[in-house]
Write a protein that holds these residues in place. Structure first.
Motif, mmCIF file in Angstrom:
data_model
loop_
_atom_site.group_PDB
_atom_site.id
_atom_site.type_symbol
_atom_site.label_atom_id
_atom_site.label_comp_id
_atom_site.label_asym_id
_atom_site.label_seq_id
_atom_site.Cartn_x
_atom_site.Cartn_y
_atom_site.Cartn_z
ATOM 1 N N ALA A 48 0.828 -1.201 0.000
ATOM 2 C CA ALA A 48 0.000 0.000 0.000
ATOM 3 C C ALA A 48 0.868 1.258 0.000
ATOM 4 O O ALA A 48 0.578 2.230 -0.719
ATOM 5 N N ALA A 49 1.931 1.250 0.778
ATOM 6 C CA ALA A 49 2.814 2.419 0.851
ATOM 7 C C ALA A 49 3.505 2.678 -0.487
ATOM 8 O O ALA A 49 3.630 3.834 -0.921
ATOM 9 N N ARG A 50 3.931 1.613 -1.154
ATOM 10 C CA ARG A 50 4.584 1.776 -2.456
ATOM 11 C C ARG A 50 3.626 2.350 -3.494
ATOM 12 O O ARG A 50 3.974 3.235 -4.272
ATOM 13 N N ARG A 51 2.418 1.828 -3.507
ATOM 14 C CA ARG A 51 1.452 2.322 -4.496
ATOM 15 C C ARG A 51 1.050 3.761 -4.205
ATOM 16 O O ARG A 51 0.893 4.576 -5.116
ATOM 17 N N ARG A 52 0.881 4.091 -2.935
ATOM 18 C CA ARG A 52 0.520 5.456 -2.574
ATOM 19 C C ARG A 52 1.637 6.422 -2.997
ATOM 20 O O ARG A 52 1.367 7.534 -3.467
ATOM 21 N N ALA A 53 2.889 6.000 -2.837
ATOM 22 C CA ALA A 53 4.013 6.836 -3.237
ATOM 23 C C ALA A 53 4.033 7.072 -4.745
ATOM 24 O O ALA A 53 4.572 8.082 -5.220
ATOM 25 N N GLU A 54 3.439 6.144 -5.503
ATOM 26 C CA GLU A 54 3.358 6.283 -6.957
ATOM 27 C C GLU A 54 2.169 7.143 -7.387
ATOM 28 O O GLU A 54 2.021 7.447 -8.569
ATOM 29 N N GLY A 55 1.321 7.505 -6.425
ATOM 30 C CA GLY A 55 0.200 8.365 -6.743
ATOM 31 C C GLY A 55 -1.147 7.681 -6.806
ATOM 32 O O GLY A 55 -2.154 8.312 -7.148
ATOM 33 N N TRP A 56 -1.192 6.393 -6.493
ATOM 34 C CA TRP A 56 -2.465 5.675 -6.499
ATOM 35 C C TRP A 56 -3.273 6.026 -5.250
ATOM 36 O O TRP A 56 -2.715 6.289 -4.184
ATOM 37 N N ALA A 57 -4.591 6.025 -5.399
ATOM 38 C CA ALA A 57 -5.490 6.249 -4.262
ATOM 39 C C ALA A 57 -5.719 4.901 -3.584
ATOM 40 O O ALA A 57 -6.439 4.042 -4.103
ATOM 41 N N VAL A 58 -5.072 4.696 -2.450
ATOM 42 C CA VAL A 58 -5.126 3.416 -1.737
ATOM 43 C C VAL A 58 -5.940 3.583 -0.453
ATOM 44 O O VAL A 58 -5.726 4.514 0.312
ATOM 45 N N ALA A 59 -6.854 2.662 -0.233
ATOM 46 C CA ALA A 59 -7.669 2.678 0.976
ATOM 47 C C ALA A 59 -7.744 1.257 1.520
ATOM 48 O O ALA A 59 -7.307 0.307 0.882
ATOM 49 N N GLY A 60 -8.320 1.124 2.720
ATOM 50 C CA GLY A 60 -8.541 -0.217 3.249
ATOM 51 C C GLY A 60 -8.156 -0.377 4.697
ATOM 52 O O GLY A 60 -7.950 0.593 5.436
ATOM 53 N N LEU A 61 -8.044 -1.644 5.095
ATOM 54 C CA LEU A 61 -7.789 -2.013 6.486
ATOM 55 C C LEU A 61 -6.638 -2.997 6.575
ATOM 56 O O LEU A 61 -6.524 -3.915 5.755
ATOM 57 N N VAL A 62 -5.789 -2.809 7.579
ATOM 58 C CA VAL A 62 -4.749 -3.776 7.897
ATOM 59 C C VAL A 62 -4.898 -4.160 9.366
ATOM 60 O O VAL A 62 -5.458 -3.404 10.161
#
Length: 204
Positions: A48-62
């Motif tokens: 999730a952190a990698r994708r968010r750094a690329e600009g993707w809108a990431v949501a959810g639960l861990v």
């Protein structure tokens, strides 16, 4: 993009599972010799952190476990809010059980992600509750139907139930970072071949 397309632009017609295309959903498979919940959760968070750094809108639960009392809680990846999901069995017990009410409270995070059309939705696990048609299974399937890219984890014990409830449309991945990144790369490649390639990249 319509409700009958996934985030990669592939049409999702209504019909038998074997007539539908592979969609952007996968689960890290846990089992004998595979990482436990803590390590699998760390893989989800890192992804999730990698994708968010690329600009993707990431949501959810861990899922995280309290190092002091050992109880588990779900954490909203966006806002950081925590939701206790286990309850102690008493002072003489060394174990805890999942609290369905806590899981239900956390489900609002997933529904909100679908409402705002997040790019990627991370869901802590498909476990016993989900295999019984409870827990977060409705939100998981709703996200898939809405075309979000969905990533979760599943133990070998619930593998068949996961495949059945997702119609065989989700991929099962080894519980490793390399496998996760290879799956992600395959989505980008497959999506690039679609007519509407604009749905492959992160939002502006």
């Amino acid at each position: 993009m319509t409700k009958t397309e996934n985030r990669l632009g592939a049409a999702m017609p209504i019909g038998p599972a074997d007539t539908l295309p592979q969609i952007g959903a996968a689960a890290l498979l846990q089992g004998k010799g595979a990482p436990g919940d803590g390590e699998a959760g760390a893989l989800l968070e890192a992804f999730a952190a990698r994708r968010r750094a690329e600009g993707w809108a990431v949501a959810g639960l861990v899922q995280r476990r309290d190092s002091g009392n050992g109880l588990c809680h779900l954490v909203d990846l966006e806002g950081g809010q925590t939701y206790p999901i286990t309850q102690e069995l008493g002072s003489g017990s060394e174990s805890c059980v999942v609290d369905p009410h806590g899981v239900a409270a956390a489900s609002v995070v997933l529904r909100r992600a679908v409402d705002v059309s997040a790019d990627i939705l991370v869901i802590n696990k498909f476990g016993r509750l989900e295999s019984e048609g409870e827990g977060l299974v409705d939100e998981t399937l709703a996200a898939m139907a809405a075309g979000l890219i969905v990533l979760t984890t599943v133990h070998e014990n619930y593998r068949e139930s996961f495949l059945e409830r997702t119609g065989g449309l989700a991929s099962l991945l080894p519980c490793t970072s390399d496998a996760l990144e290879a799956w992600w790369s395959s989505l980008r490649v497959d999506g690039a071949g679609q007519e509407d390639s604009g749905t492959v990249g992160p939002r502006d």
